[in-house]
Every structure is written in C-alpha cells, then in structure tokens.
Design a protein around this motif. Structure first.
Motif, PDB file in Angstrom:
ATOM      1  N   ALA A 178       2.840   7.473   1.246  1.00  0.00           N
ATOM      2  CA  ALA A 178       2.293   6.263   1.865  1.00  0.00           C
ATOM      3  C   ALA A 178       0.787   6.131   1.670  1.00  0.00           C
ATOM      4  CB  ALA A 178       2.630   6.243   3.359  1.00  0.00           C
ATOM      5  N   PHE A 179       0.053   7.257   1.735  1.00  0.00           N
ATOM      6  CA  PHE A 179      -1.406   7.176   1.703  1.00  0.00           C
ATOM      7  C   PHE A 179      -2.047   8.028   0.614  1.00  0.00           C
ATOM      8  CE2 PHE A 179      -0.142   6.260   6.112  1.00  0.00           C
ATOM      9  CZ  PHE A 179      -0.668   4.994   6.225  1.00  0.00           C
ATOM     10  N   THR A 196      -7.651  -1.646  -5.842  1.00  0.00           N
ATOM     11  CA  THR A 196      -8.885  -0.915  -6.136  1.00  0.00           C
ATOM     12  C   THR A 196      -8.541   0.261  -7.016  1.00  0.00           C
ATOM     13  OG1 THR A 196     -10.836   0.141  -5.158  1.00  0.00           O
ATOM     14  CG2 THR A 196      -8.719   0.593  -4.119  1.00  0.00           C
ATOM     15  N   ASN A 197      -9.546   0.838  -7.685  1.00  0.00           N
ATOM     16  CA  ASN A 197      -9.277   1.959  -8.577  1.00  0.00           C
ATOM     17  C   ASN A 197     -10.459   2.908  -8.597  1.00  0.00           C
ATOM     18  OD1 ASN A 197     -11.050   1.388 -11.170  1.00  0.00           O
ATOM     19  ND2 ASN A 197     -10.114  -0.576 -10.596  1.00  0.00           N
ATOM     20  N   VAL A 198     -10.202   4.114  -9.086  1.00  0.00           N
ATOM     21  CA  VAL A 198     -11.236   5.135  -9.189  1.00  0.00           C
ATOM     22  C   VAL A 198     -10.948   6.002 -10.408  1.00  0.00           C
ATOM     23  CG1 VAL A 198      -9.997   6.792  -7.736  1.00  0.00           C
ATOM     24  CG2 VAL A 198     -12.488   6.904  -7.889  1.00  0.00           C
ATOM     25  N   SER A 230     -10.274   6.565  -0.266  1.00  0.00           N
ATOM     26  CA  SER A 230     -11.131   7.360   0.604  1.00  0.00           C
ATOM     27  C   SER A 230     -11.472   8.722   0.012  1.00  0.00           C
ATOM     28  CB  SER A 230     -10.449   7.556   1.962  1.00  0.00           C
ATOM     29  OG  SER A 230      -9.168   8.144   1.806  1.00  0.00           O
ATOM     30  N   ASP A 231     -10.649   9.237  -0.897  1.00  0.00           N
ATOM     31  CA  ASP A 231     -10.915  10.573  -1.438  1.00  0.00           C
ATOM     32  C   ASP A 231     -10.302  10.708  -2.827  1.00  0.00           C
ATOM     33  OD1 ASP A 231     -11.878  13.197  -1.477  1.00  0.00           O
ATOM     34  OD2 ASP A 231      -9.974  13.991  -0.755  1.00  0.00           O
ATOM     35  N   ALA A 232     -11.107  11.144  -3.783  1.00  0.00           N
ATOM     36  CA  ALA A 232     -10.642  11.412  -5.148  1.00  0.00           C
ATOM     37  C   ALA A 232     -11.707  12.268  -5.832  1.00  0.00           C
ATOM     38  CB  ALA A 232     -10.420  10.117  -5.918  1.00  0.00           C
ATOM     39  N   CYS A 237      -5.345  11.369  -5.363  1.00  0.00           N
ATOM     40  CA  CYS A 237      -6.026  10.125  -5.003  1.00  0.00           C
ATOM     41  C   CYS A 237      -5.496   9.685  -3.639  1.00  0.00           C
ATOM     42  CB  CYS A 237      -5.738   9.070  -6.076  1.00  0.00           C
ATOM     43  SG  CYS A 237      -6.371   7.430  -5.716  1.00  0.00           S
ATOM     44  N   GLU A 238      -6.404   9.499  -2.649  1.00  0.00           N
ATOM     45  CA  GLU A 238      -6.012   9.083  -1.304  1.00  0.00           C
ATOM     46  C   GLU A 238      -6.551   7.682  -1.024  1.00  0.00           C
ATOM     47  OE1 GLU A 238      -7.181  11.896   1.623  1.00  0.00           O
ATOM     48  OE2 GLU A 238      -6.246  13.614   0.612  1.00  0.00           O
ATOM     49  N   ALA A 239      -5.679   6.824  -0.474  1.00  0.00           N
ATOM     50  CA  ALA A 239      -6.082   5.441  -0.186  1.00  0.00           C
ATOM     51  C   ALA A 239      -5.479   4.979   1.131  1.00  0.00           C
ATOM     52  CB  ALA A 239      -5.632   4.518  -1.315  1.00  0.00           C
ATOM     53  N   SER A 240      -6.254   4.170   1.860  1.00  0.00           N
ATOM     54  CA  SER A 240      -5.787   3.575   3.109  1.00  0.00           C
ATOM     55  C   SER A 240      -5.558   2.090   2.880  1.00  0.00           C
ATOM     56  CB  SER A 240      -6.823   3.787   4.217  1.00  0.00           C
ATOM     57  OG  SER A 240      -6.420   3.171   5.418  1.00  0.00           O
TER      58      SER A 240
END
Length: 325
Positions: free
Chosen positions: A233-234, A262-264, A184-186, A201-204
């Motif tokens: 956790a996120f 997934t990756n960014v 969601s945010d990077a 790096c933020e991921a849900s």
C-alpha cells in the motif's frame, strides 16, 4: 400532520365561520391592555417529546362561550371537539377552568395555543406557548466547515449535542482527505557484484498509490529474470538476487493515483567486497593503535605496551596463514 392541521368537514364550514365571527379571534390577536383578567391562560408549557401537555385557561361565571385554538384551527368549542386528532382530549369545562390535554406530544405540536372566551358580549383571548424538548435532536444548521483542508486534518471528528433534559448524544464522523502521492523515502544503494541488492521506494497517498519501476526508459515487471518487484500500500521494493555489472545504473520509481503522480531516481552502484588482506590490514591497524579512550591506564612503560600489542597480534597472524592455505 400536527394538532394545527385539524380537519373540518364541509357541512361545518358555516358553523366554523360563525364561531370565528362570534369570538373574533383571528390568528395572533393578543389580550388588549385594560381588558378583564379573564380568560387567564397559564404560562408557557414545556414537556418532553412523548409526554402529555395540559393547557389550562381560568374562567368565571361571566364567561358564556369558550374555545381552544391552535394557530387558526379550532380544537375544542365548549364540549364539542372540532379536531380529528385522537391525542387531543377535553379535561375540564367548569365555571372556573377550561382545559385540554395533548397526549404523546411530538415536535410538530410545538407552537402557540389560544384560549378564547365570550364574556359580557366582548370576546377575549389569551395565549400559551407549547415547548417540546426533543432529546437527542440536532439542528441541521449545526456544521463544521474546514476551509482549505490538508491531509494532516484527516481523521475522526466528534460532535456532541446536549441539553438539560438528558445525557449528551455523541456522534463521530471520519474525514478522509484524498491527495496525490508524495515520495517520503528513497535511497541509493551500493552492492558488490554477485550479492543481493534491494532498492526501496516509500510513498504516501490517498487513495493508495500504484508503483512502477523503470531503468532508463524500460519498465521492469514482475517475473523478469533475476529481479523481483514487490508493491504494497505504501511502498515498493525492487530486489536483485545476484547483482551483475549490467544491473548497475539509474532506476526510477513512479508512484501514482487518480489525483496525480510523482517519481524519484535511485542509483544502484557498485562497491568492492572486502578481501582477506584488507581485513587483515584493518585489524592489524586496530590492534597496534593504543587505546586512549575513557578508562585507559598508562604506566609509562613502553615495553609493556609493545608486548601487549604483540600478544594481541599473534592470533591475527595465525588467521592470515590459514587463509593463505
């Protein structure tokens, strides 16, 4: 088993058969139109679970034999009890009424009961239906179906069951929707050489994602000199305590769980650190620029404006001299 599952001992089988032949009461036989008013059974009986149900049948002096049946099982024949269930008792057997009682009623007692009599050599029957209200009972057929569920539909759902007997019964069900990670945010970050730099790096995901960091094809691990990898956790954070020229470049954050990954790409790039001369130039420009914002007052005297600018410039010149020495 319920009242309908009454047990008849073998030696009575012949008597039961004879009684059924006498009364001619196969299961489900209704009173024929044009029959006499006897026996006259009461209307449907409704009781709460755990209470007692009284089943009454009105008779007269023409009646010679009486019996109460549940489906195809005999409960009472006259004063004789044919059912082994201790909850079933005879209340009255008079010239005007023949009644029984079922104590501590349960849901499996619900159903049709038949009053059968022999009068003028003609058997007659009448039915009453026992209805048991089970408080808090929820039909297994009640369900909520969510087609094509999404992660936005996860959460707590509430089911309420109610009737006119008692207060509603409420149950809550938590629905968890599993889904693969999405980042969601990077954001790429610029840092001067020698300063501290952070890439985040933020991921849900459900289950929670596991994070990995790569620079080019090399994985970065915790404990590597000058770099700290911190994952929660996120989100996951990559910290450089003293950025060098070799640290600049492209980094890849990978988030994964058992459903997918997934990756960014995030770039750590170099920016110039502000110098004293740059700072002096910026501050001088700011001081010499007339303020034309809201509330500015101009009296048309340019000399006054210049003197005000010179007064404001003096501290900056002193600061510049101090920095040189």
């Amino acid at each position: 088993m319920g009242v309908g599952g009454c047990l008849v001992v073998p030696w009575r089988c012949l008597v039961v058969l004879c009684l059924r032949l006498v009364f001619l009461v196969p299961a489900g036989v209704p009173v024929r139109s044009g029959d006499a008013t006897f026996p006259k059974a009461m209307d449907n009986v409704t009781v709460r679970q755990g209470e007692s149900a009284t089943l009454r049948c009105s008779v007269d002096n023409r009646v010679t034999r009486v019996a109460w049946l549940n489906r195809s099982s005999i409960l009472y024949a006259g004063n004789d009890k044919w059912c082994l269930d201790p909850r079933v008792v005879l209340l009255s057997n008079t010239k005007t009424e023949y009644s029984i009682q079922i104590q501590d009623v349960d849901v499996y007692d619900e159903g049709p009961y038949t009053c059968s009599v022999q009068t003028d050599n003609h058997p007659k029957t009448s039915r009453v239906h026992l209805i048991v209200q089970a408080v808090g009972f929820v039909s297994e057929d009640e369900y909520l179906e969510i087609t094509g569920i999404t992660r936005e539909q996860s959460g707590e759902y509430e089911c309420s069951a109610s009737n006119d007997v008692a207060a509603p019964v409420v149950r809550r069900v938590k629905v968890t929707v599993n889904y693969p990670p999405y980042i969601s945010d990077a954001k790429s970050t610029g840092v001067p050489v020698g300063q501290k730099g952070i890439l985040q790096c933020e991921a849900s995901a459900v289950p929670a994602a596991e994070f990995q960091w790569y620079k080019d094809d090399k994985r970065l691990v915790e404990g590597q000199k000058g770099v700290k990898v911190e994952s929660k956790a996120f989100f996951s954070r990559l910290t450089f305590f003293n950025v060098s020229e070799q640290d600049y470049g492209n980094y890849t954050c990978v988030a994964s769980n058992k459903l997918g990954n997934t990756n960014v790409s995030i770039i750590l790039y170099e920016i110039s650190e502000p110098t004293s001369s740059t700072l002096f130039q910026e501050e001088t420009t700011t001081a010499l620029t007339p303020w034309k914002g809201p509330g500015a007052v101009h009296d048309g005297n340019n000399g006054t404006s210049r003197r005000a600018g010179c007064i404001g410039l003096l501290p900056l010149l002193l600061l510049h001299l101090l920095l040189k020495f």
